[in-house]
Design an enzyme around this catalytic site. Structure first.
Site, PDB file in Angstrom:
ATOM      1  N   ASN A  55      -4.926  -9.783  -4.610  1.00 60.73           N
ATOM      2  CA  ASN A  55      -3.481  -8.681  -4.399  1.00 60.73           C
ATOM      3  C   ASN A  55      -3.447  -8.033  -5.468  1.00 60.73           C
ATOM      4  O   ASN A  55      -2.128  -8.032  -5.977  1.00 60.73           O
ATOM      5  CB  ASN A  55      -2.620  -9.587  -3.703  1.00 60.73           C
ATOM      6  CG  ASN A  55      -0.862  -9.043  -3.153  1.00 60.73           C
ATOM      7  OD1 ASN A  55      -1.190  -7.526  -2.740  1.00 60.73           O
ATOM      8  ND2 ASN A  55       0.023 -10.103  -2.228  1.00 60.73           N
TER       9      ASN A  55
ATOM     10  N   ASN B 180       1.972  -3.520   0.392  1.00 54.32           N
ATOM     11  CA  ASN B 180       1.170  -3.337   1.068  1.00 54.32           C
ATOM     12  C   ASN B 180       0.684  -5.023   2.640  1.00 54.32           C
ATOM     13  O   ASN B 180      -0.277  -4.914   3.590  1.00 54.32           O
ATOM     14  CB  ASN B 180       0.317  -2.750   1.843  1.00 54.32           C
ATOM     15  CG  ASN B 180      -1.092  -3.257   0.448  1.00 54.32           C
ATOM     16  OD1 ASN B 180      -0.700  -4.341   0.386  1.00 54.32           O
ATOM     17  ND2 ASN B 180      -1.970  -2.742   0.053  1.00 54.32           N
ATOM     18  N   ASP B 181       1.274  -5.529   1.899  1.00 56.01           N
ATOM     19  CA  ASP B 181       0.695  -6.958   2.592  1.00 56.01           C
ATOM     20  C   ASP B 181       0.843  -7.258   3.872  1.00 56.01           C
ATOM     21  O   ASP B 181       0.388  -7.699   4.944  1.00 56.01           O
ATOM     22  CB  ASP B 181       1.102  -8.308   1.259  1.00 56.01           C
ATOM     23  CG  ASP B 181       1.301  -8.871   0.533  1.00 56.01           C
ATOM     24  OD1 ASP B 181       0.268  -7.795  -0.150  1.00 56.01           O
ATOM     25  OD2 ASP B 181       2.367  -9.667  -0.111  1.00 56.01           O
TER      26      ASP B 181
ATOM     27  N   GLY C 208      -2.425 -11.210   1.802  1.00 54.55           N
ATOM     28  CA  GLY C 208      -1.779 -10.417   0.608  1.00 54.55           C
ATOM     29  C   GLY C 208      -3.080  -9.428   0.233  1.00 54.55           C
ATOM     30  O   GLY C 208      -2.994  -8.348  -0.289  1.00 54.55           O
TER      31      GLY C 208
ATOM     32  N   ASP D  72      -6.433  -7.392  -0.632  1.00 49.74           N
ATOM     33  CA  ASP D  72      -6.592  -6.064  -0.356  1.00 49.74           C
ATOM     34  C   ASP D  72      -7.152  -4.770  -1.369  1.00 49.74           C
ATOM     35  O   ASP D  72      -7.554  -5.564  -2.765  1.00 49.74           O
ATOM     36  CB  ASP D  72      -5.144  -5.100  -0.870  1.00 49.74           C
ATOM     37  CG  ASP D  72      -4.214  -5.262  -2.242  1.00 49.74           C
ATOM     38  OD1 ASP D  72      -4.784  -5.004  -3.132  1.00 49.74           O
ATOM     39  OD2 ASP D  72      -3.145  -4.960  -1.851  1.00 49.74           O
TER      40      ASP D  72
ATOM     41  N   ASP E 207     -22.895  -7.682  11.383  1.00 52.54           N
ATOM     42  CA  ASP E 207     -22.475  -8.608  11.579  1.00 52.54           C
ATOM     43  C   ASP E 207     -23.152  -9.268  13.349  1.00 52.54           C
ATOM     44  O   ASP E 207     -23.050  -8.099  14.167  1.00 52.54           O
ATOM     45  CB  ASP E 207     -21.219  -8.796  12.538  1.00 52.54           C
ATOM     46  CG  ASP E 207     -20.493 -10.166  13.064  1.00 52.54           C
ATOM     47  OD1 ASP E 207     -20.250 -11.371  12.330  1.00 52.54           O
ATOM     48  OD2 ASP E 207     -19.447  -9.969  13.940  1.00 52.54           O
TER      49      ASP E 207
ATOM     50  N   GLU F 192     -27.296  -9.409  10.397  1.00 57.53           N
ATOM     51  CA  GLU F 192     -27.548 -11.326  10.388  1.00 57.53           C
ATOM     52  C   GLU F 192     -27.940 -11.471  11.957  1.00 57.53           C
ATOM     53  O   GLU F 192     -27.786 -11.494  12.790  1.00 57.53           O
ATOM     54  CB  GLU F 192     -25.409 -11.484  10.905  1.00 57.53           C
ATOM     55  CG  GLU F 192     -24.995 -13.207  11.076  1.00 57.53           C
ATOM     56  CD  GLU F 192     -24.424 -13.497  11.547  1.00 57.53           C
ATOM     57  OE1 GLU F 192     -22.973 -14.619  11.405  1.00 57.53           O
ATOM     58  OE2 GLU F 192     -23.256 -12.727  12.475  1.00 57.53           O
TER      59      GLU F 192
END
Length: 613
Positions: A132, A137-138, A157, A159, A324, A353
């Site tokens: 964090n 900006n959490d 949190g 980032d 993905d 994947e």
């Protein structure tokens, strides 16, 4: 006076009624390989307006759908210089409004960027759980879910600033490439930290930072000669995506009508005996109920996804994609998507994947696969993930009493099938990721078993990938506590953490035991071409001891993995082909000399990596 009032009313009616809420892509670049650019304009009842562009711009098509809030305008950008171009919207001959659209200058040699390959070592993080760097900006007023670090499945949190702050740690560890799970906006009410249910694919989630922050991360990494890989999702979006709430077309997503879940049976993609309903529920079914399944068979959807992917490569200066749930996509559509990107960037790399448990089934999805060729299918996908090796790694080091199919023979047999792959050097090898059990949980914190696994992953063929925190012994119980437990916070990434594993002084003795081995091997591998692209020569395991060589014309490395709890002595005459006349070497980890004249002793549950002299 009445006439003036009428004209003023018409003006305000036109300007407010036809507001453009979104333009995507928001801008583009001149001198791209593909000259056709489809721009989506979105605004209330915008389809009722006619569209014209500056004289020098060739309009190839203007497409309206059943939803009057969309207009798709295709222009030809060939020979158009960088600059701004006006798109004019009018109704019944009366001017309505204009929107400027920018073509930017490309970076020099942008088309020829070099993607990740077997010379790299990839490190996977979940950004919400890594560090964090900006507590401010959490949480975000724009986003539904707020930070709650006490909630195992909540946002914690981490980032982009936290990643940037710890690039020195990754560089020192020996990592050359970073794969982060998705960073784009995910406005789900819960579990949004994984960010696979995206709500806006042109903007970084504000709880991670900004688009500029992501661009800055790439620049910081490139200054260290490191690479950045984006986790791209082609198969689905989140139910909170703004377009899902106002679909451009009914068939933008797969509908039954409405929701139906996937049966997850990816083998139906090539089963010649399949029923159509089983195939449909695999490919068209939603991954989960909160992730509507995108229809890559719809040309508008496919083009939107293609341009979005290219936009991010160009904008953020990316070096690769991990895609993905690749094998859940419409296979013809995803092949076109992949080819479009590789045509634009011939030296780029994309790993898909393909979570399957049979080498031929995984191979099917790699570019130029001999298996895919049987059905005249070519995915154009350069790289796939070696899930069968992962399957072996997650059990084999607990198998101390070998049998016909138990013990190190599992690893040997995995490589027996390398002939099924079109490009064996371009497959991703790993012991775990964000969806699998933590290797250190599987092996109950046994550092010796971890070292055996890392010896294998970091010295065999392919592109090695590590999962964040494995290198300090992090654990997590997926079966009992869910995904959140295998995605714990990296210690030291938050102010007030009990210990800071980003520094040697801050790590515990146990953490340093894991870390020092990983760092030593990663940094050795970094400069060894023989471990990148050398050939693999393997020997049948005896007494649960597996021996293989990596070699090229100038170098040879011998790897010995003793999975037996007892020390073993090897008769080296059996390995004459691999030794190729060498009678001495250096232990890569201890740097001690090794005599290879007659026999070699190795301790129980240990490995040797010997650089031959």
């Amino acid at each position: 006076m009445k006439q003036l009032f009428f004209l003023i009313s018409v003006f305000f009616s036109l300007s407010t009624f036809a507001q453009i809420d979104r333009v995507e892509p928001p801008f583009w670049w001149s001198d791209m390989h593909e000259s056709s650019l489809q721009i989506m304009f979105y605004g209330k009842e915008i389809a009722q307006y006619e569209v014209s562009v500056s004289k020098e711009v060739v309009v190839e098509n203007v497409l309206r759908t059943e939803n009057a809030n969309y207009v798709f305008v295709t222009i030809n950008t060939k020979d158009l210089p960088a600059g701004s171009y006006a798109f004019n919207f009018s109704k019944k001959g009366a001017k309505g409004f204009s929107r400027s659209y920018e073509l930017k200058e490309r970076r020099e040699a942008s088309a020829f960027r070099k993607g990740f390959d077997a010379s790299d070592a990839m490190y996977l993080i979940m950004p919400d759980r890594f560090a964090n760097g900006d507590p401010d900006n959490d949480s975000s007023e724009k986003m539904q879910e707020k930070a709650d670090r006490d909630n195992l499945g909540g946002r914690h949190g981490g980032d982009l600033q936290g990643v940037i702050d710890n690039l020195d740690y990754l560089e020192d560890l020996g990592v050359t490439t970073l794969w982060s799970t998705p960073l784009l906006e995910d406005n789900d009410k819960a579990y949004s930290y994984h960010t696979y249910a995206q709500s806006d694919v042109y903007n970084i989630d504000p709880r991670y930072g900004s688009n500029e922050d992501y661009k800055r991360l790439a620049a910081e990494m490139h200054s260290r000669d490191m690479k950045l890989v984006m986790d791209y999702v082609t198969n689905h979006w989140g139910s909170e995506h703004w377009m899902i709430k106002d679909l451009p077309t009914y068939d933008w997503i797969h509908q039954f009508p409405g929701y139906a879940n996937s049966n997850y049976r990816m083998t139906t993609q090539y089963d010649t005996n399949r029923s159509q309903i089983d195939w449909k529920y695999c490919v068209d079914g939603w991954f989960v109920s909160s992730m509507p399944d995108l229809n890559q068979g719809n040309p508008l959807v496919l083009n939107y996804l293609t341009q979005n992917a290219i936009w991010w490569i160009e904008y953020a200066d990316l070096d690769g994609f991990r895609v993905d749930t690749y094998s859940y996509n419409d296979k013809e559509g995803i092949a076109k998507w992949t080819k479009s990107i590789m045509d634009e960037y011939p030296n780029f790399n994309i790993v898909g994947e393909v979570w399957m448990h049979d080498q031929s089934q995984i191979s099917y999805w790699q570019k130029d696969s001999p298996i895919g060729a049987i059905q005249s299918y070519n995915s154009n996908l350069p790289s796939v993930m070696d899930f069968t090796l992962h399957d072996a790694v997650m059990t084999v080091f607990d198998e101390e009493n070998p049998s016909w199919d138990k013990g190190m023979i599992k690893v040997y047999e995995n490589f027996v099938n390398d002939f099924l792959y079109a490009d064996i050097d371009n497959i991703l090898v790993f012991s775990g990721n964000h969806d699998t059990d933590r290797i250190n949980h599987t092996y109950k914190g046994d550092v010796d078993k971890y070292k055996l696994a890392m010896t294998l992953v970091l010295t065999t063929r392919g592109i090695p990938q590590l999962y964040y925190g494995d290198e300090i012994g992090m654990q997590g119980n997926k079966a009992e506590k869910g995904d959140g437990d295998i995605r714990r916070d990296f210690p030291g990434g938050w102010k007030g953490d009990d210990n800071n594993a980003f520094t040697e002084a801050g790590r515990t003795a146990t953490q340093n035991n894991y870390h020092s081995f990983t760092k030593k091997l990663l940094n050795y591998r970094k400069g060894k071409e023989v471990l990148h692209f050398g050939k693999l020569l393997q020997y049948l395991p005896e007494n649960n001891v597996y021996v293989y060589f990596r070699y090229n014309e100038t170098e040879r490395v011998m790897v010995v993995i003793n999975n037996n709890p007892e020390a073993q002595e090897l008769d080296l005459s059996r390995f004459a082909e691999g030794l190729a006349g060498n009678i001495s070497g250096k232990d890569v980890i201890s740097e001690a000399p090794i005599n290879l004249k007659n026999s070699l002793k190795i301790k129980g549950k240990s490995s040797l990596i010997v650089e031959l002299k």
